[in-house]
Write a protein that holds these residues in place. Structure first.
Motif, PDB file in Angstrom:
ATOM      1  N   GLU A   5       0.861  -1.180   0.000  1.00 47.86           N
ATOM      2  CA  GLU A   5       0.000   0.000   0.000  1.00 47.86           C
ATOM      3  C   GLU A   5       0.899   1.231   0.000  1.00 47.86           C
ATOM      4  O   GLU A   5       1.848   1.319   0.768  1.00 47.86           O
ATOM      5  N   ALA A   6       0.571   2.195  -0.856  1.00 45.31           N
ATOM      6  CA  ALA A   6       1.396   3.397  -0.991  1.00 45.31           C
ATOM      7  C   ALA A   6       1.497   4.180   0.309  1.00 45.31           C
ATOM      8  O   ALA A   6       2.560   4.685   0.649  1.00 45.31           O
ATOM      9  N   ALA A   7       0.395   4.261   1.058  1.00 44.92           N
ATOM     10  CA  ALA A   7       0.422   5.006   2.319  1.00 44.92           C
ATOM     11  C   ALA A   7       1.395   4.364   3.303  1.00 44.92           C
ATOM     12  O   ALA A   7       2.160   5.057   3.990  1.00 44.92           O
ATOM     13  N   ARG A   8       1.371   3.045   3.360  1.00 45.57           N
ATOM     14  CA  ARG A   8       2.294   2.330   4.256  1.00 45.57           C
ATOM     15  C   ARG A   8       3.739   2.496   3.769  1.00 45.57           C
ATOM     16  O   ARG A   8       4.649   2.677   4.579  1.00 45.57           O
ATOM     17  N   ALA A   9       3.954   2.451   2.462  1.00 44.22           N
ATOM     18  CA  ALA A   9       5.295   2.641   1.909  1.00 44.22           C
ATOM     19  C   ALA A   9       5.817   4.040   2.227  1.00 44.22           C
ATOM     20  O   ALA A   9       6.984   4.209   2.568  1.00 44.22           O
ATOM     21  N   ALA A  10       4.936   5.036   2.148  1.00 47.54           N
ATOM     22  CA  ALA A  10       5.332   6.422   2.419  1.00 47.54           C
ATOM     23  C   ALA A  10       5.727   6.625   3.875  1.00 47.54           C
ATOM     24  O   ALA A  10       6.559   7.478   4.184  1.00 47.54           O
ATOM     25  N   GLU A  11       5.150   5.837   4.782  1.00 54.80           N
ATOM     26  CA  GLU A  11       5.481   5.945   6.203  1.00 54.80           C
ATOM     27  C   GLU A  11       6.910   5.493   6.488  1.00 54.80           C
ATOM     28  O   GLU A  11       7.545   5.987   7.416  1.00 54.80           O
ATOM     29  N   ASP A  12       7.405   4.533   5.715  1.00 54.37           N
ATOM     30  CA  ASP A  12       8.743   3.993   5.949  1.00 54.37           C
ATOM     31  C   ASP A  12       9.334   3.559   4.601  1.00 54.37           C
ATOM     32  O   ASP A  12       9.302   2.375   4.254  1.00 54.37           O
ATOM     33  N   ILE A  13       9.853   4.520   3.870  1.00 56.10           N
ATOM     34  CA  ILE A  13      10.364   4.228   2.529  1.00 56.10           C
ATOM     35  C   ILE A  13      11.523   3.232   2.553  1.00 56.10           C
ATOM     36  O   ILE A  13      11.542   2.305   1.735  1.00 56.10           O
ATOM     37  N   PRO A  14      12.496   3.353   3.478  1.00 53.53           N
ATOM     38  CA  PRO A  14      13.553   2.321   3.484  1.00 53.53           C
ATOM     39  C   PRO A  14      12.982   0.903   3.656  1.00 53.53           C
ATOM     40  O   PRO A  14      13.440  -0.025   2.997  1.00 53.53           O
ATOM     41  N   MET A  15      11.982   0.736   4.510  1.00 47.88           N
ATOM     42  CA  MET A  15      11.380  -0.591   4.673  1.00 47.88           C
ATOM     43  C   MET A  15      10.677  -1.021   3.389  1.00 47.88           C
ATOM     44  O   MET A  15      10.730  -2.190   3.003  1.00 47.88           O
ATOM     45  N   ALA A  16      10.025  -0.086   2.708  1.00 51.59           N
ATOM     46  CA  ALA A  16       9.364  -0.415   1.442  1.00 51.59           C
ATOM     47  C   ALA A  16      10.396  -0.849   0.396  1.00 51.59           C
ATOM     48  O   ALA A  16      10.136  -1.769  -0.390  1.00 51.59           O
ATOM     49  N   HIS A  35       5.172 -13.434  -6.297  1.00 53.31           N
ATOM     50  CA  HIS A  35       4.161 -13.150  -7.322  1.00 53.31           C
ATOM     51  C   HIS A  35       3.470 -11.797  -7.111  1.00 53.31           C
ATOM     52  O   HIS A  35       2.856 -11.283  -8.034  1.00 53.31           O
ATOM     53  N   ASP A  36       3.600 -11.192  -5.931  1.00 48.51           N
ATOM     54  CA  ASP A  36       3.001  -9.888  -5.647  1.00 48.51           C
ATOM     55  C   ASP A  36       3.980  -8.728  -5.840  1.00 48.51           C
ATOM     56  O   ASP A  36       3.708  -7.611  -5.407  1.00 48.51           O
ATOM     57  N   ILE A  37       5.104  -8.965  -6.499  1.00 49.13           N
ATOM     58  CA  ILE A  37       6.134  -7.926  -6.603  1.00 49.13           C
ATOM     59  C   ILE A  37       5.628  -6.680  -7.324  1.00 49.13           C
ATOM     60  O   ILE A  37       6.006  -5.564  -6.968  1.00 49.13           O
ATOM     61  N   ALA A  38       4.771  -6.823  -8.312  1.00 44.47           N
ATOM     62  CA  ALA A  38       4.285  -5.645  -9.041  1.00 44.47           C
ATOM     63  C   ALA A  38       3.555  -4.693  -8.099  1.00 44.47           C
ATOM     64  O   ALA A  38       3.757  -3.478  -8.155  1.00 44.47           O
ATOM     65  N   GLU A  56       4.725  -0.918  -7.268  1.00 42.62           N
ATOM     66  CA  GLU A  56       3.808   0.189  -7.545  1.00 42.62           C
ATOM     67  C   GLU A  56       3.579   1.037  -6.293  1.00 42.62           C
ATOM     68  O   GLU A  56       3.537   2.273  -6.367  1.00 42.62           O
ATOM     69  N   ALA A  57       3.444   0.392  -5.137  1.00 43.91           N
ATOM     70  CA  ALA A  57       3.273   1.136  -3.882  1.00 43.91           C
ATOM     71  C   ALA A  57       4.510   1.983  -3.598  1.00 43.91           C
ATOM     72  O   ALA A  57       4.405   3.152  -3.208  1.00 43.91           O
ATOM     73  N   LEU A  58       5.692   1.404  -3.803  1.00 41.77           N
ATOM     74  CA  LEU A  58       6.938   2.137  -3.581  1.00 41.77           C
ATOM     75  C   LEU A  58       7.046   3.311  -4.548  1.00 41.77           C
ATOM     76  O   LEU A  58       7.393   4.429  -4.147  1.00 41.77           O
ATOM     77  N   ALA A  59       6.741   3.091  -5.811  1.00 42.69           N
ATOM     78  CA  ALA A  59       6.823   4.165  -6.810  1.00 42.69           C
ATOM     79  C   ALA A  59       5.898   5.317  -6.440  1.00 42.69           C
ATOM     80  O   ALA A  59       6.287   6.487  -6.519  1.00 42.69           O
ATOM     81  N   GLU A  60       4.687   4.992  -6.024  1.00 42.37           N
ATOM     82  CA  GLU A  60       3.741   6.041  -5.633  1.00 42.37           C
ATOM     83  C   GLU A  60       4.242   6.808  -4.410  1.00 42.37           C
ATOM     84  O   GLU A  60       4.150   8.036  -4.347  1.00 42.37           O
ATOM     85  N   ALA A  61       4.812   6.095  -3.450  1.00 44.30           N
ATOM     86  CA  ALA A  61       5.364   6.756  -2.257  1.00 44.30           C
ATOM     87  C   ALA A  61       6.529   7.670  -2.630  1.00 44.30           C
ATOM     88  O   ALA A  61       6.659   8.777  -2.084  1.00 44.30           O
ATOM     89  N   LEU A  62       7.361   7.234  -3.565  1.00 46.04           N
ATOM     90  CA  LEU A  62       8.504   8.060  -3.979  1.00 46.04           C
ATOM     91  C   LEU A  62       8.060   9.327  -4.692  1.00 46.04           C
ATOM     92  O   LEU A  62       8.711  10.362  -4.572  1.00 46.04           O
ATOM     93  N   LEU A 106       8.264   1.219 -14.464  1.00 44.00           N
ATOM     94  CA  LEU A 106       7.661   2.216 -13.570  1.00 44.00           C
ATOM     95  C   LEU A 106       8.486   3.491 -13.559  1.00 44.00           C
ATOM     96  O   LEU A 106       7.949   4.593 -13.571  1.00 44.00           O
ATOM     97  N   MET A 107       9.798   3.347 -13.550  1.00 44.35           N
ATOM     98  CA  MET A 107      10.670   4.522 -13.552  1.00 44.35           C
ATOM     99  C   MET A 107      10.546   5.275 -14.868  1.00 44.35           C
ATOM    100  O   MET A 107      10.630   6.497 -14.885  1.00 44.35           O
ATOM    101  N   GLY A 108      10.330   4.544 -15.948  1.00 40.18           N
ATOM    102  CA  GLY A 108      10.228   5.170 -17.261  1.00 40.18           C
ATOM    103  C   GLY A 108       8.934   5.937 -17.436  1.00 40.18           C
ATOM    104  O   GLY A 108       8.854   6.847 -18.246  1.00 40.18           O
ATOM    105  N   THR A 109       7.905   5.607 -16.650  1.00 40.76           N
ATOM    106  CA  THR A 109       6.626   6.302 -16.778  1.00 40.76           C
ATOM    107  C   THR A 109       6.334   7.099 -15.521  1.00 40.76           C
ATOM    108  O   THR A 109       6.457   8.306 -15.516  1.00 40.76           O
ATOM    109  N   GLY A 110       6.020   6.403 -14.452  1.00 45.07           N
ATOM    110  CA  GLY A 110       5.604   7.085 -13.232  1.00 45.07           C
ATOM    111  C   GLY A 110       6.700   7.844 -12.528  1.00 45.07           C
ATOM    112  O   GLY A 110       6.438   8.765 -11.776  1.00 45.07           O
ATOM    113  N   LEU A 111       7.933   7.448 -12.745  1.00 44.52           N
ATOM    114  CA  LEU A 111       9.045   8.134 -12.087  1.00 44.52           C
ATOM    115  C   LEU A 111       9.938   8.811 -13.119  1.00 44.52           C
ATOM    116  O   LEU A 111      11.139   8.920 -12.945  1.00 44.52           O
TER     117      LEU A 111
END
Length: 186
Positions: A39-50, A61-64, A68-74, A105-110
């Motif tokens: 979840e992006a909100a959880r990733a934003a709370e602790d980016i190093p952990m994300a 299998h859930d890596i995408a 995506e949560a990390l990219a949104e937090a960044l 993700l970096m090529g589009t969202g980041l």
């Protein structure tokens, strides 16, 4: 004592078997003890952990969803810090399919992070700035990971002007336990 490095979080005893002079209890991060941050909100709370979540679960299998949560937090954090974490993530994903997802993700969202990095590589006139940036990245990663950098190691990193060497040190900084391991590969 162990020969080689332990593969799990077991104590490392140095000294006599019945009277060790030092016992180290390593912190070992892996899929078994790093939560999946999806979840992006959880990733934003602790980016190093994300970031560690993405790296340790790179074959899940859930890596995408994790990426995506990390990219949104960044996207919602300081651009300089986000760029460091984005590169750290890419290096940590290694040669996994997750790295390709991350690059997309970096090529589009980041794109504002990727654009800076790509522009630096293209423009040879900025080679000096790229070297300085890589030095800062190495020192920042070690700082974020809590790895002590003695003055001699800091001076050696800061005075290096060979981008290829700095790139090797950057990749080692992702996992190295000491500054010497970054510099000497040991």
């Amino acid at each position: 004592m162990h020969s080689g490095q332990p593969s799990r979080a077991e104590p490392i005893r140095i000294g006599l078997d019945k009277h060790p002079s030092l016992v180290v209890h390593p912190l070992v991060l892996g899929p078994h003890n790093v939560p999946m941050v999806m979840e992006a909100a959880r990733a934003a709370e602790d980016i190093p952990m994300a970031v560690f979540s993405a790296i340790t679960h790179s074959n899940d299998h859930d890596i995408a969803a994790i990426l995506e949560a990390l990219a949104e937090a960044l996207r919602a954090t300081d651009a300089d810090a986000a760029a460091v974490f984005a590169e750290f993530t890419e290096a940590g994903l290694g040669a996994t399919p997750a790295r390709e997802i991350w690059r997309n993700l970096m090529g589009t969202g980041l794109s504002h992070f990727r654009g800076f990095v790509a522009e630096s590589f293209r423009d040879e006139g900025r080679a000096e700035g790229r070297v300085e940036g890589r030095v800062e990245d190495i020192l920042r990663i070690l700082e974020v990971r809590g790895v002590a950098v003695p003055d001699e190691a800091r001076q050696r990193i800061s005075s290096c002007t060979d981008l290829a060497v700095l790139d090797v040190w950057f990749e080692r900084a992702v996992t190295a336990a000491t500054a010497d391991a970054v510099l000497d590969g040991g």
